[in-house]
Scaffold this active site. Structure first.
Site, mmCIF file in Angstrom:
data_model
loop_
_atom_site.group_PDB
_atom_site.id
_atom_site.type_symbol
_atom_site.label_atom_id
_atom_site.label_comp_id
_atom_site.label_asym_id
_atom_site.label_seq_id
_atom_site.Cartn_x
_atom_site.Cartn_y
_atom_site.Cartn_z
ATOM 1 N N LYS A 91 0.833 -1.182 0.000
ATOM 2 C CA LYS A 91 0.000 0.000 0.000
ATOM 3 C C LYS A 91 0.883 1.253 0.000
ATOM 4 C CE LYS A 91 -1.196 1.771 4.325
ATOM 5 N NZ LYS A 91 -0.026 1.966 5.154
ATOM 6 N N ASP A 107 -1.242 -6.378 2.780
ATOM 7 C CA ASP A 107 -1.675 -5.582 3.916
ATOM 8 C C ASP A 107 -1.035 -6.291 5.106
ATOM 9 O OD1 ASP A 107 -3.007 -4.819 6.283
ATOM 10 O OD2 ASP A 107 -4.649 -4.020 5.089
ATOM 11 N N HIS A 108 0.053 -5.745 5.629
ATOM 12 C CA HIS A 108 0.846 -6.522 6.583
ATOM 13 C C HIS A 108 0.063 -6.846 7.851
ATOM 14 C CE1 HIS A 108 1.521 -2.713 8.680
ATOM 15 N NE2 HIS A 108 1.935 -3.405 9.705
ATOM 16 N N HIS A 153 -5.801 -1.115 6.870
ATOM 17 C CA HIS A 153 -5.741 -2.115 7.932
ATOM 18 C C HIS A 153 -7.040 -2.233 8.745
ATOM 19 C CE1 HIS A 153 -1.640 -1.875 6.796
ATOM 20 N NE2 HIS A 153 -1.334 -0.812 7.503
ATOM 21 N N LYS A 166 -1.623 8.739 15.958
ATOM 22 C CA LYS A 166 -0.195 8.722 16.287
ATOM 23 C C LYS A 166 0.001 9.558 17.540
ATOM 24 C CE LYS A 166 1.722 7.481 11.909
ATOM 25 N NZ LYS A 166 2.085 6.079 12.055
#
Ligand code: BG6
Length: 493
Positions: free
Chosen positions: A147, A176-177, A239, A339
């Site tokens: 991505k 998509d890890h 994700h 974040k």
């Protein structure tokens, strides 16, 4: 295992950051776990004037202390080869073709891994097509891309058209890890291997679902990419929407890749579209300001290196979605990411409704807490159920007890997400990769929000670094009794 044939792993962008930080360490991890086919070779494609030896030395220094075993490291390095070329130069590709297929040195099963700028995905795939490196004669060909798959619906569509010119969908692996993480896959086992959950897994018993990914780190040195993306594209479109599909999907006909992906797509297609007029009611964005974490003052997003002075890029995004099908109609799914939050944690939290009868009203149990199921993905992998039991003693009081349905803690010996996914590419298993229609439907979900946020560029809420995000995001909740669950420890208030 599906197949473990020898193959040649070609890395475009071999000298770059993704290769150094993720790809090479993951391939090395597979080497040390003894999972790489014996004839697998890795060809680094890059512009630098490197020989095989220089590339091997580089890899040795990248792996550093991680490569504990000298013998494994040397075995790994013997798999490495370097091909010098500029991916923008057409003349390089016929030479690459001859190098890979003409010398007899490499297996003709080829994996092309795009560790390059997304803008170059189409350029490389076109050139591979031009010289016939896409054609599966004498061996298979697989194309792996990371991505972002586009920037919005339109650009995803055009990227897909470009790739589809030269590669069939079955040759493309969109990583998509998140889907390689153990607990993410455990969502399916937990749901579909436990009969007792199925009758409860619907709008009759579940009050709402929260999916949260919080990170204590800031944007770091990635502002160049991140400022153009923002939290909604970076985490939610990819994700978190994938996680939502696993929590909400119907049981697939079987566990093969197409059945799984068909069910995931059905969920995405059933998400109630958000009209632009409802964007502010269903989505919230904010940006981290400076704050004090562990006694240390941390900079706000606008003070980070390479962030434009007046950027309104969101580092926090929260979303309320409804899935209009029989199972989930009118049950809110809250997706949230940020974040520089108080802690790094990823969790799916499912809150059940209150029992229909207030049986304990006249007792010491003034307010009964609802049941929760918490699926914690990281840093601890854990599945936990919260139930009410009677406190010890003569009085009728309730307390929350926690049943840990699986393991808590980090299992070091497991393959990590990236390693697991690379193994799937080598084995040709598509189950944990995104089919294009998944990507496209996920863009359709967030596209109206992106459009409105792109227009409203004069103001963004902020939250202090080290906090749990802006309190204003609570306005997404449909009922006063709803609250964010941040971590496993934090109780339902
Ligand atoms: C990446 C995002 O895809 O996922 C990053 O680009 C994010 O911004 C990361 O930090 C989170 O994944 P993980 O596995 O590091 O928690």
């Amino acid at each position: 295992m599906i197949d473990m044939e020898d193959c040649t792993f070609v890395i475009f962008g071999a000298t770059g950051n993704l290769s150094e930080v993720k790809l090479i360490p993951a391939l090395y991890g597979l080497e040390s776990a003894g999972r790489l086919p014996s004839g697998l070779k890795i060809v680094g494609f890059g512009r630098r004037e490197w020989s095989d030896e220089i590339w091997r030395d580089k890899v040795r220094s990248w792996l550093g202390e991680r490569a504990g075993d000298a013998e494994v490291l040397e075995r790994f390095c013997q798999r490495l080869f370097f091909f010098r070329g500029d991916l923008g130069e057409e003349s390089v590709y016929p030479a690459l073709h001859d190098y890979l297929l003409g010398s007899g040195q490499f297996s003709p099963n080829l994996i092309f891994y795009m560790a390059i700028r997304p803008a170059d995905f189409g350029v490389v795939s076109r050139q591979l097509g031009e010289v016939g490196l896409n054609r599966e004669d004498g061996g298979w060909r697989r194309l792996v891309i990371e991505k972002p798959f586009g920037y919005d619906l339109e650009s995803a569509e055009s990227l897909n058209k470009r790739l589809a010119r030269d590669f069939h969908e079955r040759q493309i692996f969109r990583i998509d890890h998140y889907l390689g993480k153990g607990t993410v896959q455990n969502v399916l086992v937990f749901r579909f291997a436990n009969l007792m959950l199925e009758p409860l897994w619907n709008r009759n018993y579940i009050d709402h679902v929260q999916i949260t990914h919080s990170e204590s780190l800031g944007v770091g040195g990635r502002a160049g990419y991140y400022d153009g993306a923002g939290a909604l594209r970076d985490m939610i479109q990819s994700h978190l929407l994938q996680l939502l599909t696993l929590v909400a999907m119907e049981p697939p006909a079987s566990l093969d890749a197409e059945s799984l992906r068909d069910e995931k797509v059905k969920v995405l297609r059933s998400i109630r579209p958000i009209p632009q007029s409802a964007v502010n009611a269903q989505a919230f964005r904010a940006q981290y300001a400076s704050g004090v974490v562990d006694g240390k003052k941390l900079p706000g997003y606008l003070e980070e290196p390479d962030v434009p002075k007046h950027s309104v890029t969101e580092t926090y995004a929260a979303l309320k979605l409804f899935i209009d099908n029989w199972r989930w109609r009118n049950i809110p799914f809250y997706l949230r990411t940020g974040k520089r939050m108080a802690k790094s944690n990823s969790m799916v939290a499912i809150r059940f409704k209150h029992p229909p009868q207030q049986l304990f009203r006249e007792t010491q149990i003034e307010q009964l807490k609802p049941n929760w199921i918490l699926l914690n993905l990281q840093p601890n992998e854990c599945i936990r159920m919260e139930m009410q039991v009677k406190q010890q003693g003569l009085e009728l009081r309730a307390e929350t007890t926690r049943l840990d349905a699986t393991y808590c803690g980090i299992n070091q010996s497991q393959l990590d997400a990236y390693e697991a996914l690379l193994l799937d590419v080598i084995e040709g298993d598509h189950s944990l990769f995104l089919r294009y229609d998944e990507v496209s439907w996920a863009w359709k979900v967030v596209d109206p929000i992106l459009k409105v946020w792109a227009m409203e560029r004069d103001f963004i809420h902020t939250y202090p670094s080290g906090s749990w995000g802006p309190p204003e995001a609570d306005r997404l909740f449909v009922r006063q009794s709803q609250r964010w669950r941040n971590t496993l420890e934090d109780e339902d208030p």
